[in-house]
Structure formats: structure tokens, C-alpha cells
Design a protein around this motif. Structure first.
Motif, PDB file in Angstrom:
ATOM      1  N   ALA A 184      -4.656  -4.195   5.253  1.00  0.00           N
ATOM      2  CA  ALA A 184      -5.304  -3.874   3.901  1.00  0.00           C
ATOM      3  C   ALA A 184      -6.806  -3.953   4.284  1.00  0.00           C
ATOM      4  O   ALA A 184      -7.682  -3.120   3.397  1.00  0.00           O
ATOM      5  CB  ALA A 184      -4.629  -4.443   2.718  1.00  0.00           C
ATOM      6  N   GLU A 223       0.840   3.494   2.217  1.00  0.00           N
ATOM      7  CA  GLU A 223       1.373   3.620   3.575  1.00  0.00           C
ATOM      8  C   GLU A 223       2.699   2.826   3.671  1.00  0.00           C
ATOM      9  O   GLU A 223       3.626   3.276   4.462  1.00  0.00           O
ATOM     10  CB  GLU A 223       0.407   3.302   4.403  1.00  0.00           C
ATOM     11  CG  GLU A 223       0.682   3.508   5.993  1.00  0.00           C
ATOM     12  CD  GLU A 223      -0.347   3.002   6.822  1.00  0.00           C
ATOM     13  OE1 GLU A 223      -0.359   3.267   8.281  1.00  0.00           O
ATOM     14  OE2 GLU A 223      -1.319   2.602   6.620  1.00  0.00           O
ATOM     15  N   GLU A 233     -12.857   0.769   5.669  1.00  0.00           N
ATOM     16  CA  GLU A 233     -12.934   2.120   5.822  1.00  0.00           C
ATOM     17  C   GLU A 233     -13.332   2.853   4.411  1.00  0.00           C
ATOM     18  O   GLU A 233     -14.221   3.728   4.280  1.00  0.00           O
ATOM     19  CB  GLU A 233     -11.521   2.847   6.216  1.00  0.00           C
ATOM     20  CG  GLU A 233     -11.309   2.567   7.743  1.00  0.00           C
ATOM     21  CD  GLU A 233      -9.925   3.043   7.964  1.00  0.00           C
ATOM     22  OE1 GLU A 233      -8.880   3.046   6.984  1.00  0.00           O
ATOM     23  OE2 GLU A 233      -9.619   3.037   9.199  1.00  0.00           O
ATOM     24  N   GLN A 249      -8.338  -3.632   6.884  1.00  0.00           N
ATOM     25  CA  GLN A 249      -9.158  -2.257   7.603  1.00  0.00           C
ATOM     26  C   GLN A 249      -9.326  -1.106   6.532  1.00  0.00           C
ATOM     27  O   GLN A 249     -10.275  -0.522   6.391  1.00  0.00           O
ATOM     28  CB  GLN A 249      -8.361  -2.103   8.825  1.00  0.00           C
ATOM     29  CG  GLN A 249      -8.729  -0.846   9.469  1.00  0.00           C
ATOM     30  CD  GLN A 249      -8.123  -0.214  10.798  1.00  0.00           C
ATOM     31  OE1 GLN A 249      -7.311  -1.240  11.273  1.00  0.00           O
ATOM     32  NE2 GLN A 249      -8.090   0.947  11.193  1.00  0.00           N
ATOM     33  N   GLU A 250      -8.410  -0.989   5.719  1.00  0.00           N
ATOM     34  CA  GLU A 250      -8.409   0.212   4.725  1.00  0.00           C
ATOM     35  C   GLU A 250      -9.533  -0.058   3.759  1.00  0.00           C
ATOM     36  O   GLU A 250     -10.308   1.013   3.330  1.00  0.00           O
ATOM     37  CB  GLU A 250      -7.129  -0.050   3.699  1.00  0.00           C
ATOM     38  CG  GLU A 250      -5.817   0.564   4.596  1.00  0.00           C
ATOM     39  CD  GLU A 250      -4.705   0.688   3.525  1.00  0.00           C
ATOM     40  OE1 GLU A 250      -4.763   0.511   2.400  1.00  0.00           O
ATOM     41  OE2 GLU A 250      -3.672   0.949   3.923  1.00  0.00           O
ATOM     42  N   GLN A 251      -9.888  -1.245   3.393  1.00  0.00           N
ATOM     43  CA  GLN A 251     -11.028  -1.630   2.530  1.00  0.00           C
ATOM     44  C   GLN A 251     -12.314  -1.481   3.336  1.00  0.00           C
ATOM     45  O   GLN A 251     -13.269  -0.992   2.809  1.00  0.00           O
ATOM     46  CB  GLN A 251     -10.996  -2.925   1.892  1.00  0.00           C
ATOM     47  CG  GLN A 251     -10.079  -3.124   0.701  1.00  0.00           C
ATOM     48  CD  GLN A 251     -10.187  -2.242  -0.275  1.00  0.00           C
ATOM     49  OE1 GLN A 251     -11.175  -2.155  -0.713  1.00  0.00           O
ATOM     50  NE2 GLN A 251      -9.205  -1.458  -0.733  1.00  0.00           N
ATOM     51  N   THR A 309       0.876  -1.043  -0.100  1.00  0.00           N
ATOM     52  CA  THR A 309      -0.072  -0.052  -0.056  1.00  0.00           C
ATOM     53  C   THR A 309       0.729   1.282  -0.049  1.00  0.00           C
ATOM     54  O   THR A 309       2.055   1.062   0.624  1.00  0.00           O
ATOM     55  CB  THR A 309      -0.904   0.179   1.270  1.00  0.00           C
ATOM     56  OG1 THR A 309       0.052   0.158   2.402  1.00  0.00           O
ATOM     57  CG2 THR A 309      -1.797  -1.229   1.335  1.00  0.00           C
TER      58      THR A 309
END
Length: 286
Positions: free
Chosen positions: A179, A133, A185, A181-183, A131
């Protein structure tokens, strides 16, 4: 008349002296500016020369490569007290290529970059999604596996959740800092952060959460027929992504690992190991 002329001459002389003083005063300012520029150039040169971190020498002197991981089948997991998996096996082989032993350390995934920076681990090799980040916080290798974040639910309700929009009514468990958690959000899902992806699956199996978002490679190995979670299945793929290995910023181990991965691909080691853990279809070709 003579007095007036004398006065005018005196004023001219004073003006000349002041002008001369003004020019003299300008010189230190110019010199100071030049010195500041020279110092900035020197600092830049020093930063550039320090950009490469000699982790290879550090690891070889210590005699071990410390690898940060989480419990993540089929990438890194324990069997008979030993860490195995596609990533664990490849990390072991990489350590051997450096002439050292491997040591696996379970980390808090949310703190992986801090663990690297603090020196408690030498790399992160754990199905890590590249990612923005991650790539801004670490020195990462070339990608070696394809992946996706998928939604895992109970089989008996799977047909109700065929797309991301329908999943917005669910409560999710996601690995903190992942990743997944990113999805969650990005899609506006309601979610609870847990320690790792294995825990996220347990939350769904126990009914504490309706669903989980985990890596497709883990889902294919751990849910469905013939697994420990036969009652679960995965439905929606929320994205597509790639895995890489992370080292400290500027680490010279990144280039060494890229060389290792290229050689492992060329001699078939990468494919053979991938087949052993049934992830061969996710290998990045070329």
C-alpha cells in the motif's frame, strides 16, 4: 394449354418441397441453440458448485495452517527464533481453534496472491491492507485494525515535510507491491522498491533514501524515542485504511476466520493481544 397447366403444377410442387426442406433445416439449428444454452447452464451450475474451496479439510488433514508473512513489527517479527506479534499470535490462536499447528513462511509480498493460488500458503496474515487489488485477488475477512500509510524521515528535517506536496522532492523506499508503493505512485513520488518495510526503514537510516512510506502501526513501534531508529520520525499520513486476512478465492476458511475474530473480540482476546503489542487504539470497534 394442358402443357402450361402441367408446368405450373410442377413448379408449385417443387416450391412446396423446397419450403418443407427449409422448415426441416431450421429444426437442427434450433436444437443446436437449445443444446448450447443447456450446456452453458450446466457449466454455470458446475462453477457455482465448485465456488467453495475446501481448505478447512485440507488444513486439518495436513495438521497445520501455513501462514504467509513478512518481517513487520509489531504484526509479525522474530524473537529468540520464534515468530511473534499481534498478527502472529492471533494466527496461532486461529490455528489452535481449528485443531492444527501454525507454520509461518516468509514470502515475497509482491507475490502474495500467487503464493495463495499456488497452494504454498493457506493464508496471508501480515497487516494486509484491504485494497481493491487485494480484495479482487483473495477471499478476505472482515477488517480488524485501522491503519494509514505514513512518511518516515530523519528528525532533523521533519519540519520541512509537513504535507504530501513538500515530499515530492524526496527519494522514497517502499515495500514492493505494498500500500506504501500505491501511495508513492498516487502522489507522484520518486521511489525505489525494496523487499519489505523493515528494509525501507534501513534505507532511510543509512541515507540511501531520503524517506520511506510504511504502515503507521509499524512506524509507531519502530521509529522514535526508545526504538532502534531514534533518529527517525513519521510526519504525513497519506491515507486511511484497514487490515484483513486473505485466503484463496472461495475458501471456506474465510468464514471460519470471521467467526474466530468475532469470538476473540467478544471474549476480550483480541483486545488483550492488541494491548500486548500496543496496537489497541487501532482496533476496529463494533
Amino acid at each position: 394449354m394442358k402443357k402450361i397447366i402441367a408446368l405450373l403444377l410442377a413448379l408449385l410442387m417443387v416450391g412446396a418441397v423446397l419450403a418443407a426442406c427449409g422448415k426441416t433445416a431450421d429444426k437442427p439449428a434450433a436444437t443446436e441453440a437449445a443444446a448450447t444454452q443447456a450446456a452453458a447452464t450446466a457449466d454455470s451450475a458446475t462453477a457455482d458448485s465448485a465456488a467453495t474451496v475446501a481448505d478447512l479439510d485440507k488444513v486439518q488433514k495436513a495438521g497445520k495452517l501455513i501462514v504467509g508473512i513478512t518481517d513487520f513489527e509489531p504484526m509479525d517479527y522474530q524473537k529468540d527464533g520464534k515468530w511473534i506479534g499481534f498478527d502472529a499470535d492471533m494466527a496461532t490462536k486461529f490455528a489452535e481453534s481449528l485443531g492444527v499447528k501454525v507454520e509461518f513462511v516468509e514470502i515475497d509480498w509482491d507475490n502474495k496472491a500467487l503464493e495463495l493460488k499456488g497452494g504454498s500458503i493457506d493464508c496471508v496474515w501480515n497487516g494486509m491492507t484491504l485494497t481493491p487489488e487485494v480484495t479482487s485477488a483473495m477471499s478476505c475477512t472482515n477488517a480488524y485494525l485501522n491503519n494509514a500509510q505514513v512518511v518516515v524521515v530523519n528528525k532533523n528535517v521533519a519540519d520541512k515535510y509537513a504535507d504530501a506536496e513538500s515530499c515530492k522532492t524526496l527519494s522514497f523506499a517502499v515495500e514492493s507491491g505494498s500500500a506504501g508503493q500505491e501511495q508513492a505512485e498516487a502522489n507522484g513520488f520518486k521511489f525505489t522498491e525494496v523487499k519489505d518495510q523493515a528494509t525501507a526503514l534501513m534505507e532511510v537510516a543509512s541515507g540511501t533514501c531520503d524517506a520511506a512510506i510504511i504502515d503507521s502501526l509499524m512506524a509507531s513501534a519502530m521509529v522514535g524515542e526508545g526504538t532502534g531508529y531514534e533518529q527517525l520520525t513519521y510526519t504525513v499520513a497519506l491515507n486511511s485504511e484497514e487490515y484483513g486476512v486473505g485466503f484463496r478465492q472461495g475458501s471456506d476458511l474465510t468464514a471460519k476466520c470471521n467467526e474466530f475474530l468475532a469470538a476473540a473480540k467478544a471474549d476480550g482476546t483480541l483486545k488483550t493481544t492488541a494491548e500486548q503489542y500496543k496496537v489497541q487504539t487501532a482496533l476496529i470497534e463494533g
